[in-house]
Write a protein that holds these residues in place. Structure first.
Motif, mmCIF file in Angstrom:
data_model
loop_
_atom_site.group_PDB
_atom_site.id
_atom_site.type_symbol
_atom_site.label_atom_id
_atom_site.label_comp_id
_atom_site.label_asym_id
_atom_site.label_seq_id
_atom_site.Cartn_x
_atom_site.Cartn_y
_atom_site.Cartn_z
ATOM 1 N N UNK A 162 0.717 -1.227 -0.013
ATOM 2 C CA UNK A 162 0.033 -0.148 0.055
ATOM 3 C C UNK A 162 1.271 1.019 0.072
ATOM 4 N N UNK A 163 2.026 0.964 0.842
ATOM 5 C CA UNK A 163 2.948 2.512 0.618
ATOM 6 C C UNK A 163 3.585 2.746 -0.560
ATOM 7 N N UNK A 164 3.774 1.552 -1.268
ATOM 8 C CA UNK A 164 4.514 1.735 -2.417
ATOM 9 C C UNK A 164 3.588 2.211 -3.604
ATOM 10 N N UNK A 165 2.207 1.935 -3.412
ATOM 11 C CA UNK A 165 1.144 2.420 -4.408
ATOM 12 C C UNK A 165 1.051 3.967 -3.900
ATOM 13 N N UNK A 166 0.930 4.244 -2.834
ATOM 14 C CA UNK A 166 0.896 5.727 -2.517
ATOM 15 C C UNK A 166 2.044 6.597 -3.062
ATOM 16 N N UNK A 167 3.408 6.065 -2.725
ATOM 17 C CA UNK A 167 4.559 6.480 -3.261
ATOM 18 C C UNK A 167 4.449 7.014 -4.920
ATOM 19 N N UNK A 218 -5.973 9.300 -2.030
ATOM 20 C CA UNK A 218 -6.735 8.111 -1.509
ATOM 21 C C UNK A 218 -5.891 6.867 -0.899
ATOM 22 N N UNK A 219 -4.633 7.020 -1.820
ATOM 23 C CA UNK A 219 -3.773 5.788 -1.522
ATOM 24 C C UNK A 219 -2.910 6.208 -0.138
ATOM 25 N N UNK A 220 -2.723 7.493 0.255
ATOM 26 C CA UNK A 220 -2.183 7.842 1.646
ATOM 27 C C UNK A 220 -3.200 7.452 2.546
ATOM 28 N N UNK A 221 -4.557 7.749 2.288
ATOM 29 C CA UNK A 221 -5.550 7.574 3.360
ATOM 30 C C UNK A 221 -5.890 6.164 3.714
ATOM 31 N N UNK A 222 -5.455 5.278 2.721
ATOM 32 C CA UNK A 222 -5.753 3.472 2.909
ATOM 33 C C UNK A 222 -4.359 3.270 4.026
ATOM 34 N N UNK A 223 -3.127 4.061 3.684
ATOM 35 C CA UNK A 223 -2.049 3.706 4.358
ATOM 36 C C UNK A 223 -2.436 4.172 5.968
ATOM 37 N N UNK A 224 -2.760 5.358 6.171
ATOM 38 C CA UNK A 224 -3.028 5.769 7.432
ATOM 39 C C UNK A 224 -3.976 4.982 8.226
ATOM 40 N N UNK A 225 -5.304 4.344 7.428
ATOM 41 C CA UNK A 225 -6.334 3.650 8.001
ATOM 42 C C UNK A 225 -6.090 2.167 8.235
ATOM 43 N N UNK A 226 -4.921 1.781 7.720
ATOM 44 C CA UNK A 226 -4.677 0.275 7.598
ATOM 45 C C UNK A 226 -4.804 -0.152 9.008
ATOM 46 N N UNK A 227 -5.575 -1.294 9.096
ATOM 47 C CA UNK A 227 -5.948 -1.941 10.254
ATOM 48 C C UNK A 227 -4.688 -2.698 11.144
ATOM 49 N N UNK A 228 -4.658 -2.664 12.359
ATOM 50 C CA UNK A 228 -3.791 -3.377 13.023
ATOM 51 C C UNK A 228 -2.411 -2.593 13.273
ATOM 52 N N UNK A 229 -2.512 -1.467 12.852
ATOM 53 C CA UNK A 229 -0.935 -0.488 13.160
ATOM 54 C C UNK A 229 -1.451 -0.032 14.644
ATOM 55 N N UNK A 230 -0.345 -0.103 15.375
ATOM 56 C CA UNK A 230 -0.627 0.144 16.611
ATOM 57 C C UNK A 230 -0.232 1.624 16.988
ATOM 58 N N UNK A 231 0.443 2.367 15.954
ATOM 59 C CA UNK A 231 0.687 3.932 16.092
ATOM 60 C C UNK A 231 0.974 4.339 14.778
#
Length: 249
Positions: A162-167, A218-231
């Protein structure tokens, strides 16, 4: 397998985070307490390594970096490349690997160094602003750590994808980012991004700009909202200080 007659050489060249013969990358941080102690620690590391033979044929490179004043002026980052897990285990189990002697010498020079943990990782994917495999020497290294709420190798890879897609959807390559190398921890709980930037200021400017890498496409929003990230992750800038390679490199 563990024996080596190679000498330890100093190098002023950054390691290649994507070198194809490296099966493992270790990334760790020390806290020294002050910029003065940081400098003394770095110099003690250099003396401890330069005065001894290369510790193992499976160790491909070892590099240390100084945390910059804007991030943590007392931190020391360690980055090492190993050929594979078997080579590292052979070193770790060896009675004469020199690890304790090096650490004792460093601790005698700068007592009270705090070891903050070690990430044992494998490179998963890389992103580069350049085409054709061109290598550019960075002016700053930025380490981003993302921790998940439990081990899941598939989730690690999905987050990186997802991050690579956003980049690829952003213009960050025109703002000083040279490359980003995403490492997944072998325990499945962490992703470590080893990012090469043209300068420290370029990274500072991108973080501060609303249209930078943290913009809510939209790509960075999906990264930000990715489930399971503790911070949202920890971010720290570093400057190359010392690099060491074996004489046969």
């Amino acid at each position: 397998m563990s024996a080596t007659t190679a000498t330890t050489l100093s190098t002023g060249t950054h390691p290649d985070p994507a070198r194809p013969d490296a099966g493992l990358a270790f990334i760790s941080t020390w806290s020294t307490g002050s910029p003065e102690r940081q400098r003394a620690t770095l110099d003690a590391i250099a003396r401890a390594w330069e005065s001894r033979p290369w510790p193992h044929e499976g160790l491909l490179s070892y590099t240390v970096y100084a945390g910059s004043d804007g991030s943590d002026g007392s931190a020391v980052l360690h980055h090492s490349h190993w050929r594979d897990e078997e080579a590292y285990q052979d070193f770790f189990d060896g009675a004469h690997n020199g690890r304790d002697a090096r650490n004792s010498e460093i601790d005698a020079a700068v007592p009270g160094i705090e070891r903050l943990g070690l990430s044992k990782t494998r490179l998963y994917r890389s992103w580069s602003a350049a085409s054709g495999g061109e290598r550019r020497e960075p002016g700053a290294i930025v380490i981003v750590r993302i921790v998940f709420d439990g081990p899941d190798a598939e989730r690690q890879r999905a987050w990186v994808d997802g991050v690579l897609e956003a980049l690829d959807s952003d213009l960050v390559k025109d703002k000083g980012l040279i490359s980003a190398h995403f490492h997944v921890s072998t325990d499945g709980t962490e992703v470590v991004n080893y990012a090469e930037w043209e300068t420290e200021q370029a990274h500072i400017d991108v973080l501060a700009a609303a249209e930078g890498v943290d913009s809510l496409t939209p790509q960075w929003r999906r990264v930000r909202e990715f489930p399971g990230v503790t911070s949202s992750g920890t971010v720290a800038r570093y400057r190359f200080t010392y690099g060491f390679v074996p004489s046969w490199a």
